[in-house]
Design an enzyme around this catalytic site. Sequence first.
Site, PDB file in Angstrom:
ATOM      1  NE  ARG A  10     -24.063   0.518  20.317  1.00 57.41           N
ATOM      2  CZ  ARG A  10     -24.389   1.097  21.466  1.00 57.41           C
ATOM      3  NH1 ARG A  10     -23.783   2.218  21.841  1.00 57.41           N
ATOM      4  NH2 ARG A  10     -25.323   0.578  22.239  1.00 57.41           N
ATOM      5  CG  HIS A  13     -30.482  -0.775  21.621  1.00 51.53           C
ATOM      6  ND1 HIS A  13     -29.559  -1.799  21.731  1.00 51.53           N
ATOM      7  CD2 HIS A  13     -30.043   0.204  22.463  1.00 51.53           C
ATOM      8  CE1 HIS A  13     -28.602  -1.434  22.584  1.00 51.53           C
ATOM      9  NE2 HIS A  13     -28.885  -0.237  23.048  1.00 51.53           N
ATOM     10  NE  ARG A  26     -28.237  -3.485  26.963  1.00 47.97           N
ATOM     11  CZ  ARG A  26     -27.565  -2.625  26.181  1.00 47.97           C
ATOM     12  NH1 ARG A  26     -27.638  -1.332  26.391  1.00 47.97           N
ATOM     13  NH2 ARG A  26     -26.859  -3.055  25.152  1.00 47.97           N
TER      14      ARG A  26
HETATM   15  N1  NVA Z   1     -31.353   6.060  20.453  1.00 53.42           N
HETATM   16  C1  NVA Z   1     -30.030   6.141  21.011  1.00 53.42           C
HETATM   17  C2  NVA Z   1     -29.793   5.016  21.966  1.00 53.42           C
HETATM   18  C3  NVA Z   1     -28.456   5.004  22.644  1.00 53.42           C
HETATM   19  C4  NVA Z   1     -28.246   3.827  23.516  1.00 53.42           C
HETATM   20  C5  NVA Z   1     -29.015   6.122  19.880  1.00 53.42           C
HETATM   21  O1  NVA Z   1     -29.190   5.362  18.925  1.00 53.42           O
HETATM   22  O2  NVA Z   1     -28.050   6.874  19.941  1.00 53.42           O
HETATM   23  N1   CP Z   2     -28.059   2.003  26.391  1.00 53.95           N
HETATM   24  C1   CP Z   2     -26.946   1.774  25.686  1.00 53.95           C
HETATM   25  O1   CP Z   2     -26.919   1.024  24.725  1.00 53.95           O
HETATM   26  O2   CP Z   2     -25.845   2.421  26.172  1.00 53.95           O
HETATM   27  P1   CP Z   2     -24.437   2.580  25.423  1.00 53.95           P
HETATM   28  O3   CP Z   2     -24.677   3.400  24.198  1.00 53.95           O
HETATM   29  O4   CP Z   2     -23.557   3.268  26.431  1.00 53.95           O
HETATM   30  O5   CP Z   2     -23.934   1.213  25.069  1.00 53.95           O
END
Ligand code: NVA
Ligand code: CP
Length: 295
Positions: free
Chosen positions: A103, A130, A280
């Site tokens: 991430r 994502h 997930r």
């Molecule tokens: N669009 C959000 C998704 C979080 C899972 C972000 O990037 O923060």
């Molecule tokens: N939806 C998602 O990716 O959640 P987190 O940011 O908690 O990993």
Amino acid sequence: MTRHFLTLRDISAEEINRLLTLAIDLKAKQKKGVSQRFLDGKSVGLIFEKPSNRTRVSFEVGVTQLGGHPITIQGSEIKMGERETVADVARTMSRYVDAVAIRAFSHETVAEFAAFSSVPVINGLTDLYHPCQALADVLTIKEKLGALSGLRICYIGDGNNVCRSLILAGSLLGFTVIVSCPHGYRPEAELPYEYVEDPVVAAKSADVIYTDVWTSMGQEEESAIRKRDFAAYTVTSTIMANAKPTVLFMHCLPAHRGEEVSEEVFESPSSVVFDQAENRLHAQKAVLVNLIGKQ
Ligand code: NVA
Ligand code: CP
């Protein structure tokens, strides 16, 4: 050539359907308590430059359930691009582990890591995409509505990483994504989606209403301006009432009640947000088995 899972541009319709079938099978067997040690003796690195609940926990639990060993590394520990180059981290880490999920703030970081990694790299969220989320989302829709082809999925909110990946999933699986947001927040025009500015109109006859936060991680400085720009885009019961009676409400989470979604919609029987969150786990296990599993 090493295979990666960085965006849904990397896979074919046949491959995403195979991943979904595998995820459904892994989920059913996990529920029955059947041991599935496809990752026996394998280690998976999990690098997080941003906060996470679902992604981190579902990857750690998923790797463990498959008999492997997850190693979570915070971005602040290795400081990619600062303490040493992304390329050097990738070349080092791929001597130890069998796959890496990352991430990162910038998609470029994950792409560069993958270019130098000798083991598969999985995108656990970047500023652009994502894909693990989208895979879990389509698994959830398939479970709830049966088929994906021909559905109308209305995404109300920022044209962000989650939105882009949902659009790409739609182009692979034959559903239409209708995006509703202020003009300046639209996803890139080259992506295959329909745009309807008014969220009430956009929701008409939708099978799914999907939203995400207005301010993504890394955009915190824009929070006030985004709250102002998106004020007319809260998913409310009025918007939901314009969709099909069987409509599902979806959100990748974390959610901000009173901003992108009302408390009433979030807690309504249409809301499948925690099924999405659970999926997930199953979807990512399918990705891991597909990339590094012992068959
Ligand atoms: N669009 C959000 C998704 C979080 C899972 C972000 O990037 O923060
Ligand atoms: N939806 C998602 O990716 O959640 P987190 O940011 O908690 O990993």
